[in-house]
Enzyme design. Sequence first.
Site, PDB file in Angstrom:
ATOM      1  N   SER A 132       0.826  -1.214   0.000  1.00  0.00           N
ATOM      2  CA  SER A 132       0.000   0.000   0.000  1.00  0.00           C
ATOM      3  C   SER A 132       0.860   1.264   0.000  1.00  0.00           C
ATOM      4  O   SER A 132       1.975   1.268   0.523  1.00  0.00           O
ATOM      5  CB  SER A 132      -0.896   0.030   1.237  1.00  0.00           C
ATOM      6  OG  SER A 132      -1.639  -1.146   1.322  1.00  0.00           O
ATOM      7  N   GLU A 247      -3.188 -14.840   1.457  1.00  0.00           N
ATOM      8  CA  GLU A 247      -3.332 -13.873   2.546  1.00  0.00           C
ATOM      9  C   GLU A 247      -4.751 -13.888   3.117  1.00  0.00           C
ATOM     10  O   GLU A 247      -4.947 -13.750   4.311  1.00  0.00           O
ATOM     11  CB  GLU A 247      -3.007 -12.468   1.997  1.00  0.00           C
ATOM     12  CG  GLU A 247      -3.109 -11.351   3.006  1.00  0.00           C
ATOM     13  CD  GLU A 247      -2.664  -9.995   2.441  1.00  0.00           C
ATOM     14  OE1 GLU A 247      -2.665  -9.820   1.208  1.00  0.00           O
ATOM     15  OE2 GLU A 247      -2.311  -9.123   3.241  1.00  0.00           O
ATOM     16  N   ASN A 376     -13.439  -5.180   2.440  1.00  0.00           N
ATOM     17  CA  ASN A 376     -14.515  -6.111   2.101  1.00  0.00           C
ATOM     18  C   ASN A 376     -15.354  -5.629   0.917  1.00  0.00           C
ATOM     19  O   ASN A 376     -15.937  -6.437   0.194  1.00  0.00           O
ATOM     20  CB  ASN A 376     -15.394  -6.364   3.336  1.00  0.00           C
ATOM     21  CG  ASN A 376     -14.687  -7.284   4.315  1.00  0.00           C
ATOM     22  OD1 ASN A 376     -13.505  -7.593   4.148  1.00  0.00           O
ATOM     23  ND2 ASN A 376     -15.397  -7.736   5.337  1.00  0.00           N
ATOM     24  N   GLU A 377     -15.391  -4.308   0.700  1.00  0.00           N
ATOM     25  CA  GLU A 377     -16.088  -3.809  -0.504  1.00  0.00           C
ATOM     26  C   GLU A 377     -15.373  -4.334  -1.759  1.00  0.00           C
ATOM     27  O   GLU A 377     -16.015  -4.775  -2.717  1.00  0.00           O
ATOM     28  CB  GLU A 377     -16.107  -2.263  -0.529  1.00  0.00           C
ATOM     29  CG  GLU A 377     -16.987  -1.603   0.521  1.00  0.00           C
ATOM     30  CD  GLU A 377     -16.358  -1.589   1.914  1.00  0.00           C
ATOM     31  OE1 GLU A 377     -15.122  -1.671   2.019  1.00  0.00           O
ATOM     32  OE2 GLU A 377     -17.107  -1.503   2.896  1.00  0.00           O
TER      33      GLU A 377
END
Length: 394
Positions: A132, A247, A376-377
Amino acid sequence: MDFELTDEQKARRKEFFDICRELEKKKPPNLVGLETIYDHDECWEFHLHCAKQFAQKGWLSLAWPPEYGGTGNMMDRVLFAEARGYHGIPGVDVFGVGMLAPTLIQAGNEEVKKEFLPPIARAEIMWCELWSEPNAGSDLAALSTTAIRRGDEYIINGQKTWNTGAHRADWGFGVFKTDLTARKHHNLTFILLDMKTPGITVKPIPYMDGGRPFCEVYFDDVRVPAKNIVGQENEGWAVVNTLAGFERSSLTEIMSLVRALEDLVKFCNETKRNGQPLSKDPVIRNRIAQLACELEAARALAYRVADLQNRNEMALMDASAVKIFSSELAERFVFTVTDILGPYGQVKLSRWAPMGGAWEKMYQGCFVTTISMGTNEIQRNIIAWYGLGLPRMK
Ligand SMILES: Cc1cc2nc3c(=O)[nH]c(=O)nc-3n(C[C@H](O)[C@H](O)[C@H](O)COP(=O)(O)OP(=O)(O)OC[C@H]3O[C@@H](n4cnc5c(N)ncnc54)[C@H](O)[C@@H]3O)c2cc1C
């Protein structure tokens, strides 16, 4: 369908549980949730102690091909994860053992496998994930940290963020932009790097509660050998997807909830409110029974993914489904427990805090797995698009 374990598997399960039960007796009191290993020195030391013990038994390389030091099979790995989750024992580097090793086995060349798998199996090197960036999370492929090839090296410049345990890690695996002109998803390379390389600066990000499990990592002309790539140059996106599947399908968190459910049942049997044991309150009974049902469903989903991984048949949507269901169940679980415990359930350093105050930390952190490993989206988008064939949203 027969879900019963064989006698051999039962013996293996007992061996895993026996060792983890013994280790639990030595667990530092502030090790609450596996993420705290990165926060406190004594928790990190305990993690390394457990890792060495597991390495000696060959349990960090379960289900690997024998030529790279592999022992046991996939079912062993599942049973071992159950034992660790149940007893809350660290000792398995989620990044090195849980994600990178299976990815290397699937996508690495021989040289990379031979160099990096054995130290993972021996618990000599701990890893972190450098993906990220401040402007690239869900849309990871939009990342801007560059790794430009110069002879037999890459020169890395830029910044990563939210890197769990980067301040503890020996090595990191990251994804970097290696072609400045190619289109998105075709310009990234998956690179392994020593965190002590000159030019790397690691800055922990403090939590409101004083913890510091995450970091920002800065790269300033960091030189990495070109041989340290996994897969081909500019084809790192495929490696990212392979690793993400490993993961998102961990069993450990689900098993920690199995233990938490047992502890909750015990607490409700032993604690009276208004002269009645909590376990006789119909609303509480109903909510605990609901959690038990959902936990069984989560366990069945995780077993299914383990079986698919074993056969190299895991699709992205399978791991996404486990990730969504188990992370949201963990959230519902914590909300239910703190409702049942009442206001003192949300404090830790008080003699009135039930169950040793453990749920305060769990309450503060229960939402994080709905964000980490891809929100989760995004997992729902993956299921809709890859899994169900619904049109991709722009
Ligand atoms: C506990 C934890 C540990 C982490 N550890 C690591 C680590 O070790 N290494 C690492 O590299 N990163 C790590 N991360 C970062 C994590 O991968 C990102 O936080 C995550 O991918 C989301 O990115 P973001 O924070 O930039 O949010 P954004 O991408 O900015 O998303 C913000 C919101 O918009 C929503 N959204 C964005 N795009 C869409 C879309 N297309 N459709 C629907 N909704 C959308 C998201 O779901 C979210 O709710 C960690 C994060 C957490 C919370």
